[in-house]
Enzyme design. Structure first.
Site, PDB file in Angstrom:
ATOM      1  N   ALA A  10      -7.418  15.705   9.707  1.00  0.00           N
ATOM      2  CA  ALA A  10      -6.165  15.036  10.073  1.00  0.00           C
ATOM      3  C   ALA A  10      -6.171  14.535  11.509  1.00  0.00           C
ATOM      4  O   ALA A  10      -5.346  13.723  11.893  1.00  0.00           O
ATOM      5  CB  ALA A  10      -4.997  15.982   9.856  1.00  0.00           C
ATOM      6  N   GLY A  11      -7.116  15.048  12.292  1.00  0.00           N
ATOM      7  CA  GLY A  11      -7.132  14.711  13.716  1.00  0.00           C
ATOM      8  C   GLY A  11      -7.342  13.220  13.947  1.00  0.00           C
ATOM      9  O   GLY A  11      -7.895  12.513  13.109  1.00  0.00           O
ATOM     10  N   ARG A  15     -11.104  10.200  21.131  1.00  0.00           N
ATOM     11  CA  ARG A  15     -12.218   9.956  22.048  1.00  0.00           C
ATOM     12  C   ARG A  15     -13.278   9.019  21.480  1.00  0.00           C
ATOM     13  O   ARG A  15     -14.191   8.616  22.176  1.00  0.00           O
ATOM     14  CB  ARG A  15     -12.850  11.306  22.457  1.00  0.00           C
ATOM     15  N   GLN A  74      -1.076  15.849   6.256  1.00  0.00           N
ATOM     16  CA  GLN A  74      -0.446  16.763   7.223  1.00  0.00           C
ATOM     17  C   GLN A  74       0.288  15.908   8.252  1.00  0.00           C
ATOM     18  O   GLN A  74      -0.336  15.197   9.032  1.00  0.00           O
ATOM     19  CB  GLN A  74      -1.517  17.617   7.910  1.00  0.00           C
ATOM     20  N   GLY A  79      -1.772  21.880  14.113  1.00  0.00           N
ATOM     21  CA  GLY A  79      -2.861  22.844  14.272  1.00  0.00           C
ATOM     22  C   GLY A  79      -3.641  23.120  12.996  1.00  0.00           C
ATOM     23  O   GLY A  79      -3.227  22.753  11.895  1.00  0.00           O
ATOM     24  N   GLU A 156      -8.990  31.365  21.792  1.00  0.00           N
ATOM     25  CA  GLU A 156      -9.243  29.972  22.167  1.00  0.00           C
ATOM     26  C   GLU A 156      -9.501  29.904  23.667  1.00  0.00           C
ATOM     27  O   GLU A 156      -8.954  30.701  24.440  1.00  0.00           O
ATOM     28  CB  GLU A 156      -8.058  29.087  21.784  1.00  0.00           C
ATOM     29  N   ARG A 333     -32.598 -13.294  -0.042  1.00  0.00           N
ATOM     30  CA  ARG A 333     -31.153 -13.054   0.021  1.00  0.00           C
ATOM     31  C   ARG A 333     -30.607 -12.637  -1.334  1.00  0.00           C
ATOM     32  O   ARG A 333     -31.323 -12.531  -2.324  1.00  0.00           O
ATOM     33  CB  ARG A 333     -30.466 -14.318   0.540  1.00  0.00           C
ATOM     34  N   TYR A 366     -37.675 -23.253   0.999  1.00  0.00           N
ATOM     35  CA  TYR A 366     -36.373 -22.696   0.648  1.00  0.00           C
ATOM     36  C   TYR A 366     -36.109 -22.920  -0.828  1.00  0.00           C
ATOM     37  O   TYR A 366     -36.169 -24.055  -1.309  1.00  0.00           O
ATOM     38  CB  TYR A 366     -35.250 -23.364   1.458  1.00  0.00           C
ATOM     39  N   ALA A 380     -46.318 -25.969   0.543  1.00  0.00           N
ATOM     40  CA  ALA A 380     -45.719 -25.750   1.865  1.00  0.00           C
ATOM     41  C   ALA A 380     -44.574 -26.722   2.101  1.00  0.00           C
ATOM     42  O   ALA A 380     -44.667 -27.907   1.798  1.00  0.00           O
ATOM     43  CB  ALA A 380     -46.777 -25.926   2.944  1.00  0.00           C
TER      44      ALA A 380
HETATM   45  C1  UD1 Z   1     -11.465  24.642  16.671  1.00  0.00           C
HETATM   46  C2  UD1 Z   1     -11.242  26.146  16.688  1.00  0.00           C
HETATM   47  C3  UD1 Z   1     -12.192  26.789  17.693  1.00  0.00           C
HETATM   48  C4  UD1 Z   1     -13.606  26.424  17.354  1.00  0.00           C
HETATM   49  C5  UD1 Z   1     -13.776  24.926  17.304  1.00  0.00           C
HETATM   50  C6  UD1 Z   1     -15.153  24.550  16.818  1.00  0.00           C
HETATM   51  C7  UD1 Z   1      -8.894  26.443  16.187  1.00  0.00           C
HETATM   52  C8  UD1 Z   1      -7.543  26.746  16.739  1.00  0.00           C
HETATM   53  N1  UD1 Z   1      -9.873  26.411  17.067  1.00  0.00           N
HETATM   54  O1  UD1 Z   1     -11.072  24.155  17.963  1.00  0.00           O
HETATM   55  O2  UD1 Z   1     -12.042  28.207  17.686  1.00  0.00           O
HETATM   56  O3  UD1 Z   1     -14.497  26.987  18.302  1.00  0.00           O
HETATM   57  O4  UD1 Z   1     -12.826  24.365  16.371  1.00  0.00           O
HETATM   58  O5  UD1 Z   1     -15.286  23.159  16.808  1.00  0.00           O
HETATM   59  O6  UD1 Z   1      -9.038  26.272  14.991  1.00  0.00           O
HETATM   60  N2  UD1 Z   1      -7.223  19.360  12.470  1.00  0.00           N
HETATM   61  C9  UD1 Z   1      -6.302  19.025  11.499  1.00  0.00           C
HETATM   62  N3  UD1 Z   1      -4.979  19.206  11.769  1.00  0.00           N
HETATM   63  C10 UD1 Z   1      -4.543  19.705  12.950  1.00  0.00           C
HETATM   64  C11 UD1 Z   1      -5.501  20.055  13.936  1.00  0.00           C
HETATM   65  C12 UD1 Z   1      -6.833  19.876  13.663  1.00  0.00           C
HETATM   66  O7  UD1 Z   1      -6.670  18.558  10.410  1.00  0.00           O
HETATM   67  O8  UD1 Z   1      -3.335  19.833  13.100  1.00  0.00           O
HETATM   68  C13 UD1 Z   1      -8.655  19.160  12.177  1.00  0.00           C
HETATM   69  C14 UD1 Z   1      -9.313  18.159  13.100  1.00  0.00           C
HETATM   70  O9  UD1 Z   1      -9.264  16.854  12.571  1.00  0.00           O
HETATM   71  C15 UD1 Z   1     -10.733  18.685  13.195  1.00  0.00           C
HETATM   72  C16 UD1 Z   1     -10.574  20.188  12.995  1.00  0.00           C
HETATM   73  O10 UD1 Z   1      -9.327  20.379  12.384  1.00  0.00           O
HETATM   74  O11 UD1 Z   1     -11.542  18.189  12.141  1.00  0.00           O
HETATM   75  C17 UD1 Z   1     -10.693  20.964  14.289  1.00  0.00           C
HETATM   76  O12 UD1 Z   1      -9.630  20.612  15.147  1.00  0.00           O
HETATM   77  P1  UD1 Z   1      -9.809  20.540  16.717  1.00  0.00           P
HETATM   78  O13 UD1 Z   1      -8.500  20.187  17.286  1.00  0.00           O
HETATM   79  O14 UD1 Z   1     -10.973  19.675  17.041  1.00  0.00           O
HETATM   80  O15 UD1 Z   1     -10.132  22.065  17.051  1.00  0.00           O
HETATM   81  P2  UD1 Z   1     -10.908  22.587  18.298  1.00  0.00           P
HETATM   82  O16 UD1 Z   1     -10.025  22.490  19.483  1.00  0.00           O
HETATM   83  O17 UD1 Z   1     -12.247  21.956  18.383  1.00  0.00           O
END
Ligand code: UD1
Ligand code: CA
Length: 450
Positions: A10-11, A15, A74, A79, A156, A333, A366, A380
């Site tokens: 969902a992230g 970056r 989500q 989180g 964390e 092609r 061609y 040719a």
């Molecule tokens: C997370 C772990 C951390 C671990 C690290 C490894 C937690 C709280 N922390 O941290 O302990 O060492 O991964 O890479 O879990 N995502 C969602 N919805 C959300 C938040 C995140 O789907 O609300 C997904 C993101 O898209 C990603 C994954 O969960 O694929 C991890 O999320 P991210 O925010 O990157 O966690 P980290 O801070 O890396």
């Protein structure tokens, strides 16, 4: 044992600095999340739920429909614990074990996931974490153990004490749960100081419940590389490419320099084929046995039989039967179909055309929208003038015809079997079987008229 997999995706992937959702960035020619889904399938996942958020529709559309995959959204993203909770309505009561993976870890292998699941079942804890030990812990949650070595919590980085920051055992993020306990207790996750529900806090809940938390350590940190930037993407690409080359080499394909050979994950190559440097094999390309490809070849969705040779050429969406040779410096092609033994030399272009067995086209030609019989010699500089500015027209050349150098075949036009065209002929009318035409515009040359 019924295994369900929850893929967190969902992230936003800020970056990456891109319009494209992060999990759709290709690695070895396939969206990174598709690698994760494939790997989960290899581990025997009965059901997979992908948690989407940012650009959910785009990700869903790109992945298409699959019977074993469902999507949940989500919104907002509160989180990793909150993310997993979105899968509960679909998965509760449906499996014994739930494996949580991230959609941005394309290098995870089935072997590692399998070990984690085995570890989980052997240990009997309610939650089992994949951990790795590293001197470079930046950004990772730290694994806190008690004096007896039992896992107590994941802290964390943002919440860690100075002493905890020194811990080198890290949470990879991949974890395995006893399903009934997970779905029961997920709602009890505390809100973190950052206003999120951390999946990692399930470890403390498990310890408090007395149901156990366990760790399954791995040594290869590379596998759990999470892609956050395009720098990570390039690192993953290198590793994925090397693995693909190694797989082919172990299957009997010679790759002279894997470091400069790029092969997409979906490409098939037969044994005893040799891949020379600076070759790029993309998409659904299939290559038979005993071929020699490269140096400098780019094949996209091309299908080649056995014993083909391709040097310094580009082949796209075309089919080559056995023993066809192409190049250097030619371009096949979309819709080019070359029967066995066809020879395309240098500076040839073929589009949407069928060339019969053993037909030769050696230099600077061609062919577009053409149906060329077997045993034809294309001299040719021969060109099919297939486009009149508005429409494309077809050219047909019969078996055994001889097309003289620099012939212009002004389509629509048909050259009969065994017919010949003189050098420089501009053929605007059909040529009967066995006839010889010369000149501009080309006219039939009577027999014995020299
Ligand atoms: C997370 C772990 C951390 C671990 C690290 C490894 C937690 C709280 N922390 O941290 O302990 O060492 O991964 O890479 O879990 N995502 C969602 N919805 C959300 C938040 C995140 O789907 O609300 C997904 C993101 O898209 C990603 C994954 O969960 O694929 C991890 O999320 P991210 O925010 O990157 O966690 P980290 O801070 O890396
Ligand atoms: Ca991350």
């Amino acid at each position: 044992m019924r295994l369900a997999v929850v893929v967190l995706a969902a992230g936003q992937g800020l970056r990456m600095k891109s319009q494209l959702p992060k999990v759709l960035f290709p690695v070895a020619g396939q969206p990174m999340i598709a690698h994760v889904l494939d790997t989960a399938r290899q581990v025997g996942a009965d059901q997979q739920v992908i948690v989407l958020g940012h650009q959910a529709d785009a990700v869903r559309a790109a992945l298409g429909q699959a019977e074993d995959v469902s999507f949940v959204v989500q919104q907002p993203q509160l989180g990793t614990g909150h993310a997993v909770r979105q899968a509960r309505p679909i998965l509760q009561g449906q499996s014994d074990t739930v494996l949580v993976v991230y959609g941005d870890m394309p290098l995870l292998t089935a072997g590692t996931l399998r070990r984690l699941v085995e570890c989980h079942h052997e240990g009997g804890a309610a939650v089992t974490l994949l951990t790795v030990t590293s001197d470079d812990p930046q950004g990772f949650g730290r694994i806190v153990r008690d004096d007896a070595g039992h896992v107590q919590a994941i802290v964390e980085e943002s919440a860690a004490t100075q002493a905890q920051l020194g811990i080198t055992e890290l949470n990879c993020g991949i974890c395995c749960f006893r399903a009934s306990w997970l779905w029961d207790r997920l709602s009890n996750l505390p809100l973190s100081p950052k206003g999120e529900y951390y999946l990692t806090d399930m470890v403390e809940l498990a310890v408090a419940d007395g149901v156990g938390a366990d760790a399954c350590p791995i040594t290869n940190r590379q596998e759990v590389l999470g892609i956050n930037t395009r720098v990570h993407l390039a690192q993953a690409e290198t590793v994925a490419r090397r693995r693909i080359c190694e797989r082919h080499m172990l299957n009997g394909v010679t790759i002279l320099d894997p470091g400069v050979t790029i092969i997409d994950v979906g490409v098939q190559i037969g044994a005893e084929t040799i891949i020379y440097p600076w070759t790029v094999l993309e998409g659904r390309t299939r290559i038979g046995e005993g071929c020699r490809i490269g140096p400098g070849a780019r094949l996209v969705d091309a299908a080649l039989g056995d014993g083909c040779i391709v040097q310094y050429s580009v082949l796209e969406s075309c089919i080559l039967e056995d023993g066809v040779d192409v190049g250097p410096f030619s371009h096949l092609r979309s819709g080019a179909y070359l029967e066995s033994g066809v020879h395309i030399g240098n500076f040839g272009e073929v589009k949407h055309s069928h060339l019969g067995r053993g037909t030769k086209m050696g230099h600077f030609s061609y062919l577009g929208d053409a149906e060329i019989g077997p045993g034809v010699n294309i001299g040719a500089g021969t060109i099919t003038c297939n486009y009149d500015g508005q429409h494309k027209h077809a050219t047909v050349v019969g078996a055994g015809a001889f097309i003289g150098s620099d012939t212009m075949l002004v389509a629509p036009v048909r050259v009969g079997q065994g017919a010949k065209t003189g050098a420089g002929a501009v053929v605007t009318h059909d040529v009967p079987d066995g006839a010889v035409v010369v000149g501009v515009p080309a006219r039939v040359k009577p027999p014995n008229d020299d």
